[in-house]
Design a protein around this motif. Structure first.
Motif, PDB file in Angstrom:
ATOM      1  N   ALA A 183       0.833  -1.210   0.000  1.00 57.30           N
ATOM      2  CA  ALA A 183       0.000   0.000   0.000  1.00 57.30           C
ATOM      3  C   ALA A 183       0.866   1.258   0.000  1.00 57.30           C
ATOM      4  N   THR A 184       1.969   1.228   0.763  1.00 62.59           N
ATOM      5  CA  THR A 184       2.877   2.378   0.803  1.00 62.59           C
ATOM      6  C   THR A 184       3.470   2.628  -0.573  1.00 62.59           C
ATOM      7  N   TRP A 185       3.938   1.554  -1.225  1.00 60.28           N
ATOM      8  CA  TRP A 185       4.532   1.705  -2.554  1.00 60.28           C
ATOM      9  C   TRP A 185       3.501   2.203  -3.564  1.00 60.28           C
ATOM     10  N   LYS A 186       2.262   1.718  -3.449  1.00 56.15           N
ATOM     11  CA  LYS A 186       1.212   2.190  -4.362  1.00 56.15           C
ATOM     12  C   LYS A 186       0.952   3.679  -4.156  1.00 56.15           C
ATOM     13  N   GLU A 187       0.941   4.099  -2.901  1.00 60.62           N
ATOM     14  CA  GLU A 187       0.735   5.518  -2.615  1.00 60.62           C
ATOM     15  C   GLU A 187       1.885   6.357  -3.161  1.00 60.62           C
ATOM     16  N   ILE A 188       3.110   5.876  -2.977  1.00 59.98           N
ATOM     17  CA  ILE A 188       4.270   6.586  -3.512  1.00 59.98           C
ATOM     18  C   ILE A 188       4.176   6.685  -5.038  1.00 59.98           C
ATOM     19  N   ALA A 189       3.836   5.581  -5.684  1.00 57.74           N
ATOM     20  CA  ALA A 189       3.717   5.574  -7.147  1.00 57.74           C
ATOM     21  C   ALA A 189       2.619   6.524  -7.612  1.00 57.74           C
ATOM     22  N   SER A 190       1.510   6.523  -6.899  1.00 58.87           N
ATOM     23  CA  SER A 190       0.399   7.406  -7.258  1.00 58.87           C
ATOM     24  C   SER A 190       0.801   8.876  -7.143  1.00 58.87           C
ATOM     25  N   GLU A 191       1.463   9.212  -6.051  1.00 60.70           N
ATOM     26  CA  GLU A 191       1.897  10.595  -5.861  1.00 60.70           C
ATOM     27  C   GLU A 191       2.953  10.993  -6.888  1.00 60.70           C
ATOM     28  N   GLU A 192       3.855  10.062  -7.198  1.00 60.83           N
ATOM     29  CA  GLU A 192       4.872  10.332  -8.221  1.00 60.83           C
ATOM     30  C   GLU A 192       4.206  10.607  -9.575  1.00 60.83           C
ATOM     31  N   HIS A 193       3.206   9.803  -9.898  1.00 60.56           N
ATOM     32  CA  HIS A 193       2.473   9.997 -11.154  1.00 60.56           C
ATOM     33  C   HIS A 193       1.811  11.379 -11.171  1.00 60.56           C
ATOM     34  N   LYS A 194       1.196  11.751 -10.063  1.00 62.72           N
ATOM     35  CA  LYS A 194       0.547  13.067  -9.982  1.00 62.72           C
ATOM     36  C   LYS A 194       1.559  14.184 -10.195  1.00 62.72           C
TER      37      LYS A 194
ATOM     38  N   ARG B 241       4.417  14.008 -11.819  1.00 66.79           N
ATOM     39  CA  ARG B 241       4.909  13.998 -13.210  1.00 66.79           C
ATOM     40  C   ARG B 241       3.886  14.554 -14.190  1.00 66.79           C
ATOM     41  N   THR B 242       2.613  14.389 -13.872  1.00 68.15           N
ATOM     42  CA  THR B 242       1.563  14.870 -14.777  1.00 68.15           C
ATOM     43  C   THR B 242       1.051  16.250 -14.403  1.00 68.15           C
ATOM     44  N   GLY B 243       1.619  16.842 -13.345  1.00 71.97           N
ATOM     45  CA  GLY B 243       1.208  18.174 -12.927  1.00 71.97           C
ATOM     46  C   GLY B 243      -0.082  18.199 -12.121  1.00 71.97           C
ATOM     47  N   GLU B 244      -0.564  17.045 -11.712  1.00 67.26           N
ATOM     48  CA  GLU B 244      -1.814  16.980 -10.948  1.00 67.26           C
ATOM     49  C   GLU B 244      -1.594  17.098  -9.442  1.00 67.26           C
ATOM     50  N   GLY B 245      -0.359  16.912  -8.987  1.00 62.27           N
ATOM     51  CA  GLY B 245      -0.103  16.883  -7.545  1.00 62.27           C
ATOM     52  C   GLY B 245       0.730  18.051  -7.090  1.00 62.27           C
ATOM     53  N   GLU B 246       0.829  18.162  -5.769  1.00 60.52           N
ATOM     54  CA  GLU B 246       1.640  19.202  -5.156  1.00 60.52           C
ATOM     55  C   GLU B 246       2.879  18.563  -4.559  1.00 60.52           C
ATOM     56  N   GLY B 247       3.969  19.249  -4.593  1.00 58.72           N
ATOM     57  CA  GLY B 247       5.191  18.745  -3.983  1.00 58.72           C
ATOM     58  C   GLY B 247       5.149  18.927  -2.470  1.00 58.72           C
ATOM     59  N   VAL B 248       5.931  18.124  -1.786  1.00 53.70           N
ATOM     60  CA  VAL B 248       6.068  18.265  -0.338  1.00 53.70           C
ATOM     61  C   VAL B 248       7.552  18.263  -0.004  1.00 53.70           C
TER      62      VAL B 248
END
Length: 94
Positions: A61-72, A74-81
């Protein structure tokens, strides 16, 4: 498989292993190692295995969350922390 994966001179400190995976998964692995700049499939797989052994607390689950955030990101959908925010979050999850 890349030429870097085949070596006529065996290294006495290394052991070969065999695994069975689907062709489609192998294609994903090959695409990933090439995109991420690894020299070979073997180098990439060693890196991934080493990471899994060094960080056993990371769940699927942790790796999936990391991958999801990384995808966001890379696609400009997420915010950096910041790294401090990540460290604080990891400490809270212990």
């Amino acid at each position: 498989m890349s030429d870097a994966d085949t070596n006529d001179t065996p290294d006495p400190d290394k052991t070969n292993i065999n695994i069975r995976i689907t062709e489609s998964f192998l294609e994903d692995i090959d695409t990933t190692w090439e995109q991420e700049g690894f020299n070979s499939r073997s180098e990439f797989i060693r890196y991934v295995l080493r990471d899994a052994v060094k960080h056993p607390a990371f769940t699927r689950a942790t790796w999936k969350e990391i991958a999801s955030e990384e995808h966001k990101l890379r696609t400009g959908e997420g915010e950096g922390v910041s790294s401090e925010e990540v460290k604080a979050q990891l400490e809270q999850d212990d």
